[in-house]
Design a protein around this motif. Structure first.
Motif, PDB file in Angstrom:
ATOM      1  N   ALA B   3       0.814  -1.214   0.000  1.00 51.51           N
ATOM      2  CA  ALA B   3       0.000   0.000   0.000  1.00 51.51           C
ATOM      3  C   ALA B   3       0.845   1.260   0.000  1.00 51.51           C
ATOM      4  N   GLU B   5       3.597   1.726  -1.573  1.00 50.66           N
ATOM      5  CA  GLU B   5       4.233   1.993  -2.863  1.00 50.66           C
ATOM      6  C   GLU B   5       3.370   2.944  -3.675  1.00 50.66           C
ATOM      7  N   PRO B   6       3.994   3.906  -4.327  1.00 52.22           N
ATOM      8  CA  PRO B   6       3.208   4.747  -5.220  1.00 52.22           C
ATOM      9  C   PRO B   6       2.585   3.877  -6.304  1.00 52.22           C
ATOM     10  N   SER B   7       1.334   4.196  -6.632  1.00 50.63           N
ATOM     11  CA  SER B   7       0.669   3.373  -7.633  1.00 50.63           C
ATOM     12  C   SER B   7       1.385   3.530  -8.967  1.00 50.63           C
ATOM     13  N   ALA B   8       1.539   2.445  -9.649  1.00 47.83           N
ATOM     14  CA  ALA B   8       2.379   2.455 -10.840  1.00 47.83           C
ATOM     15  C   ALA B   8       1.593   2.794 -12.103  1.00 47.83           C
ATOM     16  N   VAL B   9       0.261   2.739 -11.992  1.00 53.55           N
ATOM     17  CA  VAL B   9      -0.530   2.985 -13.197  1.00 53.55           C
ATOM     18  C   VAL B   9      -0.423   4.454 -13.575  1.00 53.55           C
ATOM     19  N   PRO B  10       0.004   4.786 -14.787  1.00 51.79           N
ATOM     20  CA  PRO B  10       0.072   6.190 -15.172  1.00 51.79           C
ATOM     21  C   PRO B  10      -1.336   6.780 -15.264  1.00 51.79           C
ATOM     22  N   PHE B  11      -1.421   8.090 -14.995  1.00 49.73           N
ATOM     23  CA  PHE B  11      -2.758   8.670 -14.915  1.00 49.73           C
ATOM     24  C   PHE B  11      -3.501   8.610 -16.235  1.00 49.73           C
ATOM     25  N   SER B  12      -2.734   8.516 -17.327  1.00 44.89           N
ATOM     26  CA  SER B  12      -3.415   8.493 -18.620  1.00 44.89           C
ATOM     27  C   SER B  12      -4.240   7.217 -18.774  1.00 44.89           C
ATOM     28  N   GLN B  14      -5.727   5.809 -16.057  1.00 45.66           N
ATOM     29  CA  GLN B  14      -6.629   5.669 -14.914  1.00 45.66           C
ATOM     30  C   GLN B  14      -8.035   6.137 -15.248  1.00 45.66           C
ATOM     31  N   VAL B  16     -11.300   7.465 -13.333  1.00 41.46           N
ATOM     32  CA  VAL B  16     -11.707   7.947 -12.020  1.00 41.46           C
ATOM     33  C   VAL B  16     -13.186   7.680 -11.832  1.00 41.46           C
ATOM     34  N   ARG B  17     -13.527   7.238 -10.606  1.00 39.19           N
ATOM     35  CA  ARG B  17     -14.933   6.957 -10.323  1.00 39.19           C
ATOM     36  C   ARG B  17     -15.706   8.273 -10.189  1.00 39.19           C
ATOM     37  N   GLY B  18     -16.998   8.131 -10.038  1.00 39.45           N
ATOM     38  CA  GLY B  18     -17.808   9.290  -9.696  1.00 39.45           C
ATOM     39  C   GLY B  18     -18.223  10.133 -10.883  1.00 39.45           C
ATOM     40  N   ARG B  19     -17.928   9.672 -12.103  1.00 42.96           N
ATOM     41  CA  ARG B  19     -18.375  10.447 -13.253  1.00 42.96           C
ATOM     42  C   ARG B  19     -19.891  10.539 -13.288  1.00 42.96           C
TER      43      ARG B  19
ATOM     44  N   SER C 106      -2.816  11.560  -9.041  1.00 42.28           N
ATOM     45  CA  SER C 106      -1.476  10.995  -9.189  1.00 42.28           C
ATOM     46  C   SER C 106      -0.386  11.977  -8.795  1.00 42.28           C
ATOM     47  N   PHE C 131     -12.352   7.283  -1.942  1.00 45.05           N
ATOM     48  CA  PHE C 131     -13.019   7.632  -3.197  1.00 45.05           C
ATOM     49  C   PHE C 131     -12.408   6.864  -4.366  1.00 45.05           C
ATOM     50  N   GLN C 185      -1.825   7.616  -2.698  1.00 43.93           N
ATOM     51  CA  GLN C 185      -0.784   6.946  -3.474  1.00 43.93           C
ATOM     52  C   GLN C 185      -0.407   7.702  -4.731  1.00 43.93           C
ATOM     53  N   PRO C 186       0.071   8.918  -4.538  1.00 43.98           N
ATOM     54  CA  PRO C 186       0.456   9.714  -5.703  1.00 43.98           C
ATOM     55  C   PRO C 186       1.779   9.225  -6.281  1.00 43.98           C
ATOM     56  N   GLN C 187       2.131   9.751  -7.439  1.00 41.14           N
ATOM     57  CA  GLN C 187       3.406   9.398  -8.058  1.00 41.14           C
ATOM     58  C   GLN C 187       4.409  10.537  -7.935  1.00 41.14           C
TER      59      GLN C 187
END
Ligand SMILES: Nc1ncnc2c1ncn2[C@@H]1O[C@H](COP(=O)(O)OP(=O)(O)OP(=O)(O)O)[C@@H](O)[C@H]1O
Ligand SMILES: [Mg+2]
Lengths: 295, 307, 271
Positions: B3, B5-12, B14, B16-19, C106, C131, C185-187
């Motif tokens: 937990a 570790e920074p998340s490795a998935v690039p934001f491009s 990702q 996001v929920r809540g749309r 991120s 969230f 968990q930002p980068q």
């Protein structure tokens, strides 16, 4: 050193002000205090009058019995009027509160900050809030009673009161939402969560005291108005618990009927006291909430 | 400890929920606004529509602006002249009393009152503003009307005078609170530096406070005017409900609001009377909207000064 | 690619370069608020796992730059990036398929004023994480503990997890905000004058955390404090009036500033 010696020595003590100025200043101060005391004595005097005259005639039976006697209201109590007023305001709030708060959220959170629409809406809402209560009565009569055939009934009156409360709540909720610090909104949004989540979890809890405060004010205002319900909901006498499709009694209109008949005002003192104390409690709570918010 | 570790998935990549909830909330709030606009529009249009038949001939001798109120005449006349005059008279009296006293209270609260007194004064004024119209009517009825009947030598105590007096009490808190706010909005530093020149308080008030607070004071008057014109129950109970044209403050009269309240229950749909009453309502709307626009302008100016 | 490199042609500032992978590539970035242009063509690279300090006089656009880096600028009234690119690890922040909220999540940001939310301490920490479905409801406490420990708050607050955070001191609040951002968990971590509202002791604690963060994230810190930049940063960007006038390894910029403005700023003669 030489310069100091050549200068004239100032007279000891302070220079006196012109005599006329002092006198007018004193008179002014006295007048200001006098007028200020009017602002104190007048409300307390009226409240005291109602309290003394009303308490003498108030009883438990008065609060729990239906009106009786001839002319009506000279005996018995005001229970149906209390129930009717509460039902009207509660149903009216059921309409006005969600609409008003949702509208305010739309204006503050989902509209561009500098949009001319926001200004237009705000102006419209302020106009609506300033329109006299009797005009809402006219509108409710023409639209609800006549056009929608709802007759003179609890539902007509409640919707009319709801319309009357709507702009007040909209403006108040908008101010409460806008009063939430920018930084809070910014910090929450910068976590990448959705705006709705920010509104629900961060903004609304912060704005809640303000929204509740204005809701209480609006409810008190509606509960005390006879003009909008006179043609839409209220009758001189109704028995039993209020029903949606039947006319009701309300406290202010009951008081009006009793006074306009003019015959026996004994009970009216107690009715007025009940109404005023109820509204003062609502307004007092609103003021407390507002003060809590200011801290 | 994954937990931390920074998340490795690039934001491009990702999502996001809540749309959906966001869009739904946006839609719902817009719908609520649209409904408010719709209500505003129908309120105006409907009252305009019901008033229109009476407006066409408003200026003729039989029209609402010139005729008297004579429902039993043949043909019946439904002129609003007496009501307009009554409204004018009670409002003028109410403001003539409430404006100077209200400004005085406002000034007192902002300049003279010690802090504790200010904290008492404010709730007192709120109390005054919180008493409903019908209770003021009742109060005036059992005090002023009774007094005039006993000592004034009048057959009935109700008159425009009594209506105006009680109305003055009713608008007083609004004028006092608004003017107090605008006096208090004059920057502290300005006031302090004015005082530090050693001039008297009168001087500071006249030369600094009043000019600076002027837009707010105008707004206070406009606000009071709007209140006074729209008040119904108090004048209904106190002004006498007479359809005759009043000639003095001791006469009985019937302001516009009282006229509507009295006559609407007996006005059959679509009759000339009905339309005349809606014309009275329209007049009230136009008046309050005009007043509100003035207040709006003034408030903008106050804010520019304050900010 | 060289990690710090000023691509400005007009000012002729030569920037020494340092080897290492690049986190942010900023390319001719211009941004502002409505008609007001604040950033006028910023180009530079910001390295991975180092602390990069952004310095410059008040109003030169430091906050605007940091906000542009995680797309919170567009939340300000009228705020927008008007041209240029920002890439983080090769991905364009303003790419067509990019959700701005994913960017914000991120690339975490810490603001000047600590802003605790009106909810319990626990809820504060997991606000974003819940969230984004990073942590499940059942494991909230364990998850929050992880990050509270990370910012050294755990021992102070473990008995008041369900109380409001508003009675915290400024330093504690700022560490709470840091925990809240890290729990997302930002980068990368961006900080806009994180210590300017804090006393020297709390400042020191935050500085220690910044240095620790360097092991995991690229960190950008806006600071007015020359001493602080010297203590914690590996690289310095020096901005004046929306333009980058100097950039390089901290020691080099501080010892041998190339421009007169930077020299004055560092020696405390203006800013
Ligand atoms: N929301 C805004 N709307 C319009 N202009 C803004 C806004 N925020 C900042 N500005 C302007 O943009 C310029 C840069 O502001 P910014 O906050 O980025 O400066 P800064 O370098 O962070 O200054 P400081 O050191 O004082 O924090 C300033 O001149 C400011 O007036
Ligand atoms: Mg800044």
């Amino acid at each position: 050193m030489a310069a100091e010696i050549t200068q004239a020595a100032p007279a000891p003590g302070f220079l006196p002000l012109p005599c006329g100025a002092m006198r007018s200043d004193r008179a002014f101060t006295v007048i200001a205090w006098g007028v200020g005391l009017v602002g104190l004595v007048l409300p307390l005097g009226i409240l005291g009058f109602l309290l003394i005259e009303g308490m003498a005639r108030l009883s438990w039976a008065f609060l729990t019995e239906a009106p009786a006697g001839f002319p009506l209201g000279s005996a018995g109590g005001i229970a149906p009027a209390i129930l009717g007023t509460l039902a009207l305001v509660a149903i009216g709030l059921g309409v006005a509160l969600p609409l008003g708060v949702a509208g305010a959220i739309g204006l503050v959170e989902y509209a561009p900050e500098d949009s001319p629409w926001v200004r237009v809406m705000r102006f419209g809402a302020e106009c609506l809030a300033a329109v006299p209560a009797i005009v809402y009565g006219l509108f409710g009569y023409a639209v609800l009673v006549v056009l929608f055939r709802l007759q003179i009934s609890l539902i007509s009156g409640a919707l009319t009161l709801g319309l009357m409360m709507l702009p007040i709540i909209l403006i108040g909720a908008e101010e409460a939402l806008r009063g939430v610090e920018r930084s809070l909104r910014e910090a929450a949004l910068s976590l990448g969560v959705s705006r709705f989540n920010v509104v629900r979890r961060v903004i609304l809890p912060k704005a809640l005291p303000g929204i509740l405060s204005v809701t209480l004010l609006a409810a008190g205002h509606a509960a005390g108005s006879a003009a909008p319900v006179m043609f839409t909901a209220s009758v001189a006498f109704a028995r039993g618990t209020p029903a949606l499709d039947a006319p009701v009694m309300t406290l202010p209109s009951h008081l009006y009927y009793v006074v306009s008949e003019g015959a026996d005002l004994e009970q009216a003192y107690a009715t007025a006291l009940v109404l005023v104390v109820g509204l003062l409690l609502a307004n007092g709570c609103a003021a407390l909430l507002k003060r809590r918010l200011a801290r | 400890m994954t937990a931390t570790e920074p998340s490795a998935v690039p934001f491009s990549a990702q999502r996001v929920r809540g749309r959906f909830s966001d869009r739904a909330a946006r839609l719902a709030s817009r719908a609520a606004l649209a409904l408010v606009v719709l209500i505003l529009a129908t309120l105006l249009l409907l009252i305009l529509r019901e008033a229109l038949p009476a407006l066409g001939s408003a200026l003729s001798a039989e029209g609402i602006l010139r005729a008297d109120w004579a429902p039993l005449a043949d043909p019946p006349r439904f002129g609003l002249a007496h009501a307009v005059l009554s409204t004018l008279m009670v409002t003028t009296l109410a403001l003539a009393l409430a404006v100077p006293i209200g400004f005085g209270i406002g000034l007192f609260a902002a300049e003279f009152a010690p802090a504790w007194l200010r904290h008492v004064l404010q709730p007192c004024l709120e109390l005054l503003a919180g008493i409903p119209s019908v209770v003021y009517g009742f109060f005036g009825y059992v005090t002023l009307v009774a007094w005039f009947e006993r000592y004034g030598g009048m057959a009935t105590g109700e008159s425009l005078l009594v209506g105006g007096l009680i109305l003055a009490v009713m608008v007083l808190p609004f004028i006092a609170c608004t003017s107090a706010e605008s006096f208090a909005a004059v920057p502290r530093a300005l006031r302090e530096s004015a005082h530090s020149t050693g001039v008297t308080r009168v001087h500071v008030v006249r030369r600094i406070l009043v000019p600076m607070a002027l837009p707010g004071l105008f707004a206070a008057v406009a606000l009071g005017l709007g209140r006074a014109v729209g008040e119904t129950l108090a004048v209904l109970l106190l002004a006498g409900n007479s359809t005759a044209l009043p000639t003095s403050y001791l006469d009985r009269g019937q302001p516009l609001t009282a006229l509507i309240a009295t006559e609407l229950p007996e006005a059959a749909l679509g009759t000339a009377k009905y339309h005349a009453l809606y014309a009275a309502g329209l007049a009230l709307i136009l008046l309050t909207v005009t007043i509100n626009s003035v207040v709006w302008r003034l408030k903008a100016r106050v804010m520019r000064h304050g900010g | 690619m060289d990690s710090l490199q000023l691509l400005r042609k007009d000012t002729e500032v030569e920037i020494a370069t340092a080897a290492g992978p690049t986190a942010f590539e900023i390319d001719e970035l211009t941004a502002g608020y409505r008609e007001r242009r604040v950033l006028r063509g910023i180009s530079c690279c910001i390295p991975e796992r180092r602390v990069t300090a952004i310095m410059g006089p008040s109003g030169c656009g430091k906050s605007t730059l940091v906000k542009a880096l995680n797309r919170t600028l567009e939340l300000m009234p009228g705020g927008a990036v008007t041209s240029g690119h920002v890439r983080f690890r090769g991905a364009d922040l303003h790419g067509p398929a990019v959700d701005p909220r994913a960017v914000r999540r991120s690339l975490g940001i810490i603001h000047q004023q600590p802003v605790p939310f009106p909810m319990s301490i626990l809820e504060n920490v997991v606000f974003g994480a819940r969230f984004h479905a990073i942590c499940r409801r059942a494991e909230r406490e364990a998850y929050a503990r992880l990050y509270l420990e990370k910012v050294g708050l755990w021992t102070e607050v473990k008995h008041q997890l369900h109380e409001s955070a508003s009675r915290f001191s400024g330093g504690q609040q700022q560490r709470l905000c840091l925990a809240r951002t890290l729990a997302n968990q930002p980068q990368a971590v961006l900080m806009d004058e994180p210590c300017s509202a804090l006393d020297p002791y709390a400042t020191r604690r935050i500085e220690e955390h910044i240095v620790e963060l360097r092991d995991e994230y690229p960190v950008i810190v806006v600071t007015h404090n020359v001493g602080q930049a010297r203590r914690i940063s590996d690289y310095v960007l020096f901005m004046v009036d929306g333009q980058l006038i100097e950039a390089g390894p901290t020691a080099q910029v501080f010892e041998a500033p190339q421009s007169q403005l930077a020299r004055d700023f560092i020696s405390g003669r203006f800013g």
